[in-house]
Design an enzyme around this catalytic site. Structure first.
Site, PDB file in Angstrom:
ATOM      1  CE  LYS A 114      -4.617   1.052   0.567  1.00  0.00           C
ATOM      2  NZ  LYS A 114      -5.598   0.302   0.411  1.00  0.00           N
TER       3      LYS A 114
HETATM    4  N1  GLU Z   1      -7.537   0.113  -2.991  1.00  0.00           N
HETATM    5  C1  GLU Z   1      -8.218  -0.999  -3.108  1.00  0.00           C
HETATM    6  C2  GLU Z   1      -8.252  -1.768  -1.855  1.00  0.00           C
HETATM    7  O1  GLU Z   1      -7.950  -1.500  -0.752  1.00  0.00           O
HETATM    8  C3  GLU Z   1      -7.757  -1.790  -4.351  1.00  0.00           C
HETATM    9  C4  GLU Z   1      -6.053  -2.234  -4.447  1.00  0.00           C
HETATM   10  C5  GLU Z   1      -5.893  -2.632  -5.957  1.00  0.00           C
HETATM   11  O2  GLU Z   1      -6.538  -2.746  -6.898  1.00  0.00           O
HETATM   12  O3  GLU Z   1      -4.726  -3.097  -5.980  1.00  0.00           O
HETATM   13  O4  GLU Z   1      -8.413  -2.872  -2.088  1.00  0.00           O
END
Ligand code: GLU
Length: 424
Positions: A114
């Site tokens: 992240k």
């Molecule tokens: N931000 C989204 C999540 O928390 C998607 C992450 C992604 O598609 O890599 O799952």
């Protein structure tokens, strides 16, 4: 127990503290793999970057940026990038760890990662936002890549920001690398269905869970916190299925209407004004009253730490669908369990977004693109199958869906860990 890492301040209710408590609850179900559990309590790699940009008025401002790769055991890092004034390393660590669990829970060949920038993007011009994004991408360019770690949208980021990230990375490596980020515009290697995928996953898992507890979706009263990408798509699908959206809360206000809000009018109001506050055809509530609204389904689709024990004590819903990451504190979970309120946890409920991100990444590599129907059908199948496996695990051990999701995911991560072995 809160694992002590010297570089962050963790409390039981902070995001990493919440994640660690969730891991501790699953360890008794991991058998011999429990030997490797400490691995889950330490992010593999955390990068902190300084992002200086020249503002429109000629001044120079510096922003804090982060990219954390919690686990690369099952494949490349994968997870979004968040722009928010409250972003911290500690929060990004937890969000990256939840991505590891989520990706393993739906069996995507990814680890978890992240990113985030500590910024209020509403205070930046479009040009400043672009500069911020490009400099951040360059700074984290040393650890991201189509086979290393693949960012995507999250809170306050979107397909335009992904296009800038893809372009910046591509300029730096000297070739167009569409597979470096997902959630791109469709004409730039993005996937059909990606924008609504997270909300769709919330709806699909929500309908499955509702069926199992004998709650009819047509006529059900739904309260939604957060009307961003996730909350709005989920609300639309529930409304289309005949449910009534009876309350919505966002950073601009809390509104309710017992007979159901006119969702298309509300979404038009949000597009025009930036939030639900001031929407005429509803009653305005004070923010705390949101948790007292009479409803059957509650969808927290905003930020972490919302369902505290006292709010969990007050909610009227029978079913909680976690569109957000980390919206329920472990102490809130305990209250919901005592009150027999079913929670479909974030790590499965909102996995639809990253699942279609995975489809996007696969399509980019093969340069062959699927129809929206194909995407949605494959998404629904993966979500229903993953939830049913989790449900069986929960029944077998008599544990919550959250602990069951962690059990399924941690088993996958740690058996991969054990098979790979320690290097050197
Ligand atoms: N931000 C989204 C999540 O928390 C998607 C992450 C992604 O598609 O890599 O799952």
């Amino acid at each position: 127990m809160v694992a002590s890492l010297s570089y962050v301040h963790v409390t039981p209710d902070s995001p990493w503290g919440t994640y660690i408590a969730q891991v501790d609850r699953v360890i008794p179900y991991l058998g011999a793999l429990g030997r490797w559990a400490e691995t889950l309590k330490r992010p593999k790699r955390s990068l902190i970057v300084d992002i200086p940009i020249e503002m429109d008025d000629g001044s120079i401002r510096h922003f804090e940026g982060f990219r954390v790769q919690h686990s690369l055991t099952r494949g490349p890092g994968k997870g979004g990038v968040r722009y928010h004034p409250d972003v911290t390393l500690e929060e990004v660590m937890a969000l990256s760890a939840w991505m590891s669990i989520k990706n393993a829970a739906v069996n995507l060949p990814y680890g978890g990662a992240k990113g985030g920038i500590r910024v209020d993007p509403r205070q930046l011009s479009l040009k400043e936002l672009e500069k911020l994004t490009r400099r951040y991408t360059s700074e984290i360019g040393i650890i991201i890549g189509p086979h290393q770690d693949i960012p995507a949208p999250d809170v306050n980021t979107n397909s335009q920001i992904m296009a800038w990230m893809m372009d910046t990375y591509s300029m730096n490596v000297g070739a167009t690398a569409t597979g470096v980020v997902t959630g791109k515009p469709v004409h730039l290697g993005g996937s059909l269905g990606r924008v609504k995928a997270t909300g769709r996953g919330v709806f699909v898992t929500g309908c499955e869970a509702a069926k199992r507890i004998g709650l009819a979706v047509p006529g059900a009263r739904v309260a939604v916190q957060g009307l961003g990408n996730v909350g709005s798509a989920a609300a639309e699908l529930f409304a289309q299925a005949g449910a009534h959206i009876v309350a919505v809360q966002d950073h601009t206000g809390t509104i309710a209407r017992a007979s159901g809000l006119d969702l298309s009018a509300l979404l038009a109001h949000v597009r025009a004004t930036g939030g639900v506050g001031g929407f005429k055809e509803a009653e305005a509530l004070d923010p705390e009253s949101f948790w007292d609204v009479a409803c059957d389904i509650l969808i927290p689709a905003a930020l972490e730490g919302q369902l505290t024990p006292s709010r969990a004590q007050r909610i009227k819903a029978r079913l909680v669908l976690e569109g957000a990451n980390g919206p329920t504190l472990p102490s809130g979970d305990d209250v919901l369990k005592d009150r027999n309120i079913l929670v479909v946890p974030d790590v499965i409920c909102n996995a639809g977004g990253v699942t279609v991100s995975y489809f996007e990444w696969v399509q980019d590599f093969s340069s062959f693109f699927w129809t929206e129907d194909e995407i949605n059908q494959r998404l629904d199948k993966i979500m229903v199958h993953a939830l049913s496996h989790i449900w069986d695990t929960a029944d077998r051990h008599r544990i919550s869906l959250r602990t069951a999701t962690f059990a399924v995911a941690c088993e996958r991560i740690l058996s991969a860990r054990a098979d790979r072995g320690l290097y050197p």
